[in-house]
Design a protein around this motif. Sequence first.
Motif, PDB file in Angstrom:
ATOM      1  N   MET A  12      86.746 -54.892  57.000  1.00 44.29           N
ATOM      2  CA  MET A  12      86.970 -54.189  58.261  1.00 44.29           C
ATOM      3  C   MET A  12      88.309 -53.473  58.145  1.00 44.29           C
ATOM      4  O   MET A  12      89.364 -54.037  58.418  1.00 44.29           O
ATOM      5  CB  MET A  12      86.947 -55.165  59.445  1.00 44.29           C
ATOM      6  CG  MET A  12      85.637 -55.911  59.578  1.00 44.29           C
ATOM      7  SD  MET A  12      85.610 -57.146  60.898  1.00 44.29           S
ATOM      8  CE  MET A  12      85.544 -56.089  62.344  1.00 44.29           C
ATOM      9  N   GLU A  21      88.671 -51.626  62.029  1.00 47.42           N
ATOM     10  CA  GLU A  21      87.353 -51.084  62.339  1.00 47.42           C
ATOM     11  C   GLU A  21      86.425 -52.208  62.781  1.00 47.42           C
ATOM     12  O   GLU A  21      86.546 -53.340  62.318  1.00 47.42           O
ATOM     13  CB  GLU A  21      86.756 -50.396  61.103  1.00 47.42           C
ATOM     14  CG  GLU A  21      87.517 -49.170  60.621  1.00 47.42           C
ATOM     15  CD  GLU A  21      87.277 -47.953  61.489  1.00 47.42           C
ATOM     16  OE1 GLU A  21      86.430 -48.046  62.414  1.00 47.42           O
ATOM     17  OE2 GLU A  21      87.928 -46.921  61.243  1.00 47.42           O
ATOM     18  N   HIS A  22      85.474 -51.897  63.648  1.00 54.07           N
ATOM     19  CA  HIS A  22      84.554 -52.921  64.129  1.00 54.07           C
ATOM     20  C   HIS A  22      83.251 -52.949  63.345  1.00 54.07           C
ATOM     21  O   HIS A  22      82.396 -53.780  63.622  1.00 54.07           O
ATOM     22  CB  HIS A  22      84.275 -52.724  65.627  1.00 54.07           C
ATOM     23  CG  HIS A  22      85.354 -53.305  66.487  1.00 54.07           C
ATOM     24  ND1 HIS A  22      85.152 -53.719  67.777  1.00 54.07           N
ATOM     25  CD2 HIS A  22      86.661 -53.553  66.213  1.00 54.07           C
ATOM     26  CE1 HIS A  22      86.284 -54.188  68.278  1.00 54.07           C
ATOM     27  NE2 HIS A  22      87.213 -54.089  67.349  1.00 54.07           N
ATOM     28  N   ARG A  23      83.101 -52.054  62.386  1.00 50.52           N
ATOM     29  CA  ARG A  23      81.944 -52.152  61.500  1.00 50.52           C
ATOM     30  C   ARG A  23      82.363 -52.929  60.250  1.00 50.52           C
ATOM     31  O   ARG A  23      83.487 -52.790  59.765  1.00 50.52           O
ATOM     32  CB  ARG A  23      81.377 -50.784  61.154  1.00 50.52           C
ATOM     33  CG  ARG A  23      82.335 -49.825  60.482  1.00 50.52           C
ATOM     34  CD  ARG A  23      81.596 -48.540  60.098  1.00 50.52           C
ATOM     35  NE  ARG A  23      82.482 -47.583  59.472  1.00 50.52           N
ATOM     36  CZ  ARG A  23      83.062 -46.572  60.107  1.00 50.52           C
ATOM     37  NH1 ARG A  23      82.834 -46.401  61.405  1.00 50.52           N
ATOM     38  NH2 ARG A  23      83.867 -45.736  59.469  1.00 50.52           N
ATOM     39  N   THR A  25      81.892 -53.324  56.568  1.00 51.20           N
ATOM     40  CA  THR A  25      81.401 -52.557  55.426  1.00 51.20           C
ATOM     41  C   THR A  25      81.047 -53.470  54.268  1.00 51.20           C
ATOM     42  O   THR A  25      81.853 -54.315  53.860  1.00 51.20           O
ATOM     43  CB  THR A  25      82.462 -51.544  54.968  1.00 51.20           C
ATOM     44  OG1 THR A  25      82.803 -50.689  56.060  1.00 51.20           O
ATOM     45  CG2 THR A  25      81.944 -50.703  53.811  1.00 51.20           C
ATOM     46  N   LEU A  40      78.285 -44.180  55.421  1.00 50.63           N
ATOM     47  CA  LEU A  40      79.252 -45.192  55.003  1.00 50.63           C
ATOM     48  C   LEU A  40      79.728 -45.002  53.567  1.00 50.63           C
ATOM     49  O   LEU A  40      80.441 -45.858  53.037  1.00 50.63           O
ATOM     50  CB  LEU A  40      78.652 -46.590  55.164  1.00 50.63           C
ATOM     51  CG  LEU A  40      78.414 -47.075  56.594  1.00 50.63           C
ATOM     52  CD1 LEU A  40      77.778 -48.457  56.581  1.00 50.63           C
ATOM     53  CD2 LEU A  40      79.714 -47.097  57.381  1.00 50.63           C
TER      54      LEU A  40
END
Length: 223
Positions: A12, A21-23, A25, A40
């Motif tokens: 993140m 970041e809240h995604r 990866t 992405l």
Amino acid sequence: MSGALSCQDCHMQQKNDGTHEHRFTGVDVDLSFPLGESPLYDDIERLLQSAIEIKFGYSNFSLPNSISAGESLIVPVSVSSLTAHAIPSGTSFSREAWLEMVIKDEQGNILLQSGVLESNMEALDLTDTDLLLFTTELIGENGEIVNSITNTYDIINHSLPAFSDRYHQYEYNVVNGYDFLIVKVRMLFRSFKPDLLKEHPDLLSNLPVFEMDAILDTVYITD
């Protein structure tokens, strides 16, 4: 996993304001997008490039600045994991990370190579004795390689453990006629072995090969 890092530290990405970041990866790319155009893609590339470091040399071995014709050029390479889990991880049997090594002369002619692909869809040459490959293999009931977890009886682990180093070397017998040699090594990664996507050529064509790290040096030839 090891206690050295939190998962969020790597997966993140931290923003300029200190928040993350809240995604979350990972390394899998949406293969429905054309090669390199997955939303992405840049985040995955950044993640992979933060996970590994390669260098020329290890212990008492180093890449020489010069060498005489008729001698053997030894190219020592160290691969260092900077992440808290194995490389590859997750469905590691479907993934592969490897060293690509190329020695060229001053005209750009290839003298020795290992781990080189002509395209992103090409399978690695597993008969290459110089190839350093990180992956795992699932073994079936009769000792065969399988691609299904439910058919697995054993696993062969060729992954790079967390925060560990792997040392590898290449050898080239130098001949007369060269002023210098250019040595380039890259650590590459893809989330699927091509054979797993052979029934889906549209997805296979969109499978990226990521460069995790790269090093380049010159060795001069003396009389």
